[in-house]
Write a protein that holds these residues in place. Structure first.
Motif, mmCIF file in Angstrom:
data_model
loop_
_atom_site.group_PDB
_atom_site.id
_atom_site.type_symbol
_atom_site.label_atom_id
_atom_site.label_comp_id
_atom_site.label_asym_id
_atom_site.label_seq_id
_atom_site.Cartn_x
_atom_site.Cartn_y
_atom_site.Cartn_z
ATOM 1 N N SER A 7 0.880 -1.167 -0.018
ATOM 2 C CA SER A 7 -0.023 -0.038 -0.081
ATOM 3 C C SER A 7 0.866 1.369 0.232
ATOM 4 C CB SER A 7 -0.879 -0.078 1.234
ATOM 5 O OG SER A 7 -0.121 0.177 2.462
ATOM 6 N N ASP A 8 0.227 2.401 -0.349
ATOM 7 C CA ASP A 8 0.965 3.448 -0.404
ATOM 8 C C ASP A 8 1.464 3.907 1.033
ATOM 9 O OD1 ASP A 8 0.437 3.768 -2.943
ATOM 10 O OD2 ASP A 8 -0.860 5.959 -2.745
ATOM 11 N N GLU A 9 0.573 3.507 2.000
ATOM 12 C CA GLU A 9 1.019 3.768 3.599
ATOM 13 C C GLU A 9 2.106 2.796 3.890
ATOM 14 O OE1 GLU A 9 -3.064 5.235 2.793
ATOM 15 O OE2 GLU A 9 -1.998 3.176 2.208
ATOM 16 N N ALA A 10 2.137 1.793 3.550
ATOM 17 C CA ALA A 10 3.412 0.844 3.973
ATOM 18 C C ALA A 10 4.673 1.343 3.310
ATOM 19 C CB ALA A 10 3.067 -0.426 3.551
ATOM 20 N N LEU A 11 4.777 1.694 2.086
ATOM 21 C CA LEU A 11 5.798 2.171 1.125
ATOM 22 C C LEU A 11 6.176 3.473 1.758
ATOM 23 C CD1 LEU A 11 4.762 1.689 -2.523
ATOM 24 C CD2 LEU A 11 6.666 0.433 -1.284
ATOM 25 N N ALA A 12 5.309 4.416 2.365
ATOM 26 C CA ALA A 12 5.789 5.593 2.704
ATOM 27 C C ALA A 12 6.179 5.519 4.204
ATOM 28 C CB ALA A 12 4.485 6.783 2.926
ATOM 29 N N ALA A 13 5.913 4.452 5.144
ATOM 30 C CA ALA A 13 6.196 4.372 6.249
ATOM 31 C C ALA A 13 7.613 3.676 6.280
ATOM 32 C CB ALA A 13 5.494 3.367 7.203
ATOM 33 N N ALA A 14 7.909 2.934 5.385
ATOM 34 C CA ALA A 14 9.293 2.390 5.016
ATOM 35 C C ALA A 14 10.467 3.255 4.563
ATOM 36 C CB ALA A 14 9.250 0.965 4.216
ATOM 37 N N ALA A 15 9.790 4.100 3.691
ATOM 38 C CA ALA A 15 10.808 5.192 3.296
ATOM 39 C C ALA A 15 10.971 6.064 4.369
ATOM 40 C CB ALA A 15 10.140 5.933 2.126
ATOM 41 N N ASP A 16 10.062 6.421 5.210
ATOM 42 C CA ASP A 16 10.307 7.290 6.467
ATOM 43 C C ASP A 16 11.597 6.820 7.383
ATOM 44 O OD1 ASP A 16 8.567 9.140 5.480
ATOM 45 O OD2 ASP A 16 6.814 8.315 6.961
ATOM 46 N N THR A 17 11.455 5.610 7.473
ATOM 47 C CA THR A 17 12.532 4.967 8.347
ATOM 48 C C THR A 17 13.898 5.308 7.558
ATOM 49 O OG1 THR A 17 11.121 3.245 9.166
ATOM 50 C CG2 THR A 17 13.490 2.843 9.425
ATOM 51 N N ARG A 18 14.028 5.097 6.565
ATOM 52 C CA ARG A 18 15.332 4.884 5.731
ATOM 53 C C ARG A 18 15.910 6.492 5.685
ATOM 54 N NH1 ARG A 18 12.233 1.638 1.972
ATOM 55 N NH2 ARG A 18 12.361 -0.334 2.729
ATOM 56 N N VAL A 19 14.945 7.452 5.627
ATOM 57 C CA VAL A 19 15.227 8.886 5.480
ATOM 58 C C VAL A 19 15.722 9.262 6.813
ATOM 59 C CG1 VAL A 19 14.112 11.040 5.165
ATOM 60 C CG2 VAL A 19 13.466 9.568 3.620
ATOM 61 N N ARG A 20 15.194 8.891 8.061
ATOM 62 C CA ARG A 20 15.603 9.227 9.265
ATOM 63 C C ARG A 20 16.847 8.954 9.570
ATOM 64 N NH1 ARG A 20 9.782 8.452 10.588
ATOM 65 N NH2 ARG A 20 10.244 6.248 10.829
ATOM 66 N N ALA A 21 17.299 7.750 8.893
ATOM 67 C CA ALA A 21 18.751 7.111 9.087
ATOM 68 C C ALA A 21 19.561 7.894 8.263
ATOM 69 C CB ALA A 21 18.719 5.701 8.507
ATOM 70 N N LEU A 22 19.337 8.428 7.074
ATOM 71 C CA LEU A 22 20.263 9.335 6.294
ATOM 72 C C LEU A 22 20.154 10.697 7.032
ATOM 73 C CD1 LEU A 22 18.606 8.293 2.817
ATOM 74 C CD2 LEU A 22 21.087 7.980 3.555
ATOM 75 N N GLN A 23 19.081 11.231 7.707
ATOM 76 C CA GLN A 23 19.126 12.555 8.018
ATOM 77 C C GLN A 23 20.188 12.403 9.484
ATOM 78 O OE1 GLN A 23 14.891 13.019 8.496
ATOM 79 N NE2 GLN A 23 15.316 14.914 7.389
ATOM 80 N N ARG A 24 20.062 11.236 10.126
ATOM 81 C CA ARG A 24 21.081 11.229 11.317
ATOM 82 C C ARG A 24 22.549 11.209 10.868
ATOM 83 N NH1 ARG A 24 17.149 7.394 12.912
ATOM 84 N NH2 ARG A 24 18.123 5.662 12.448
ATOM 85 N N ASP A 25 22.962 11.045 9.611
ATOM 86 C CA ASP A 25 24.126 11.133 9.032
ATOM 87 C C ASP A 25 24.469 12.411 8.194
ATOM 88 O OD1 ASP A 25 25.419 8.811 10.256
ATOM 89 O OD2 ASP A 25 26.008 7.998 7.989
ATOM 90 N N GLY A 26 23.343 13.518 8.589
ATOM 91 C CA GLY A 26 23.691 14.683 7.995
ATOM 92 C C GLY A 26 23.134 15.056 6.511
ATOM 93 N N VAL A 27 22.330 14.232 5.999
ATOM 94 C CA VAL A 27 21.685 14.353 4.655
ATOM 95 C C VAL A 27 20.611 15.357 4.714
ATOM 96 C CG1 VAL A 27 20.338 13.229 2.809
ATOM 97 C CG2 VAL A 27 22.163 12.194 3.723
ATOM 98 N N THR A 28 20.668 16.439 3.744
ATOM 99 C CA THR A 28 19.690 17.660 3.898
ATOM 100 C C THR A 28 18.916 17.644 2.573
ATOM 101 O OG1 THR A 28 21.379 19.254 3.446
ATOM 102 C CG2 THR A 28 20.695 19.084 5.834
ATOM 103 N N THR A 29 19.894 16.898 1.395
ATOM 104 C CA THR A 29 18.972 16.774 0.175
ATOM 105 C C THR A 29 19.204 15.318 -0.439
ATOM 106 O OG1 THR A 29 19.537 19.005 -0.226
ATOM 107 C CG2 THR A 29 19.451 17.722 -2.202
ATOM 108 N N LEU A 30 18.212 14.760 -1.004
ATOM 109 C CA LEU A 30 18.236 13.570 -1.241
ATOM 110 C C LEU A 30 17.614 13.353 -2.478
ATOM 111 C CD1 LEU A 30 18.060 10.553 -0.060
ATOM 112 C CD2 LEU A 30 15.898 10.856 0.681
ATOM 113 N N GLU A 31 18.063 12.373 -3.450
ATOM 114 C CA GLU A 31 17.522 11.866 -4.411
ATOM 115 C C GLU A 31 16.837 10.728 -4.488
ATOM 116 O OE1 GLU A 31 18.184 9.852 -8.855
ATOM 117 O OE2 GLU A 31 18.496 9.317 -6.904
#
Length: 401
Positions: free
Chosen positions: A112-136
């Protein structure tokens, strides 16, 4: 309101000193933009009036990190393939057995869209902890119109939930949907059906194609790129990762933003890449995870003046990596980059690979106020340590996140 970050080692990544380092610097921010950068003692007094002052305590401030190649919207798990490769199976072997990209396609279509978004959110938060502010973020795990559009919409919506700048890429030619009789028919479908829908909804900032013997030929990719450029979208290329397949030459021919991977690039194609101004995006996570032994030609890229960017290549099968800091270390240890080149690969050159080098990637007046204050005395520490995140404060668009 203006804010000033002072008592900082500014790692501007601008020209001049190594790392563009300003040993005792100050950074002035207002309305989401960098207003002034320089030596603290040279800070104009007019900036200080009414400004909020932040003491960086002598720590390093770098531009916000830019991860210019990811596939982070997906569903499913491919850890079994990791075991298969350890037993000797190749990437191509797994793909021919119905695994690889097609396994993720099945899982992503079913999610579902909700499941895809939730999984993406987890990965985004990990990248942000490493200093990412822009993402492709690339699509490519749908292979049909509906799922490709869903993936791009989900990626476009990420900034509504995260302090983050996102660029989306329609990876129209990633793998052949087995429901199609042949690759040429599938390319026709992508060019005449999906691509116009992507453009109509303004869902992509660029397009991409996997130019490999197990994916699409240079001729098929060229048809897709011609149609994309006619519709106003720049191109990127998965090039020469597994075999010398002509992807780098194709990137040069179309003036691509970037040519990515390049482990098996042909010598005669490198000069064309340099002449085109295309960025070479190296992906050490995939190189490491697939246990590749053929390295991209870093020395020749340096000699020819080709800008070298780095990215995590975050994806479920060949680079399940969500740490730019680890990617920097891998690039140094596996590819021979210097710590300065590695940091430039995740800042100034990564911004260029997204066509955003006039906006982000360096600390300079007029750039967006995206930066990271690290608990580090010198920027080389970011690439030299493994498993330690010295990040302290991330600022996006002038605001502490």
């Amino acid at each position: 309101m203006r804010s000033i970050w002072t008592n900082a080692r500014l790692v501007t990544m601008a020209s001049g000193a190594p790392y563009g380092l300003v040993e005792d610097g100050a950074l002035v921010v207002g309305d989401g933009e960098i207003l002034w950068v320089g030596e603290r003692e040279a800070l104009p007094a007019t900036f200080a009036r009414g400004a909020e002052i932040h003491d960086a305590g002598g720590r390093c401030i770098t531009p916000g990190l830019v991860d210019c190649h990811t596939h982070l919207v997906y569903a499913g798990d491919r850890s079994r393939e990791f075991e298969q490769r350890l037993r000797g199976a190749s990437y191509g072997d797994i793909a021919r057995r119905g695994g690889g990209i097609l396994a993720t396609v099945q899982a992503t279509r079913a999610a579902s869209d909700e499941a895809l978004a939730a999984a993406a959110d987890t990965r985004v938060r990990a990248l942000q902890r490493d200093g990412v502010t822009t993402l492709e973020v690339k699509s490519g795990y749908g292979l049909d119109r509906e799922t490709e559009l869903r993936m791009l919409r989900i990626a476009r919506a990420l900034p509504a939930r995260h302090p983050l700048r996102v660029r989306t890429t329609y990876l129209g030619l990633h793998a052949l949907d087995p429901r199609w009789p042949n690759a040429d028919a599938y390319v026709d479908f992508v060019c005449e059906d999906v691509l116009p829908a992507v453009v109509a909804e303004r869902l992509a900032d660029a397009v991409d194609a996997f130019c490999e013997s197990i994916a699409f030929s240079p001729e098929q990719c060229a048809r897709f790129f011609q149609r994309s450029q006619a519709l106003g979208l720049p191109v990127k290329v998965h090039a020469d990762q597994l075999l010398p397949s002509g992807g780098t030459a194709l990137a040069a021919r179309f003036g691509a933003l970037s040519a990515d991977h390049l482990e098996h690039v042909r010598e005669e194609d490198l000069a064309a890449l340099a002449g085109a101004g295309t960025v070479a995006v190296l992906l050490p996570g995939a190189h490491y995870f697939l246990r590749e032994t053929h390295r991209p030609p870093v020395g020749r890229l340096r000699e020819l003046g080709v800008p070298i960017a780095l990215a995590t290549d975050c994806n479920p099968g060949t680079s399940p990596l969500v740490s730019p800091l680890l990617a920097m270390n891998l690039a140094c240890t596996l590819f021979g980059l210097s710590p300065e080149e590695a940091l430039r690969g995740f800042t100034a050159n990564a911004a260029r690979a997204l066509g955003l080098d006039d906006m982000i990637g360096t600390l300079a007046a007029g750039r967006k106020a995206d930066f990271v204050i690290w608990d580090a005395e010198h920027p080389r520490q970011l690439a030299a340590t493994i498993g330690i995140n010295p990040g302290a404060i991330v600022v996006f668009d002038g605001r502490v996140t």
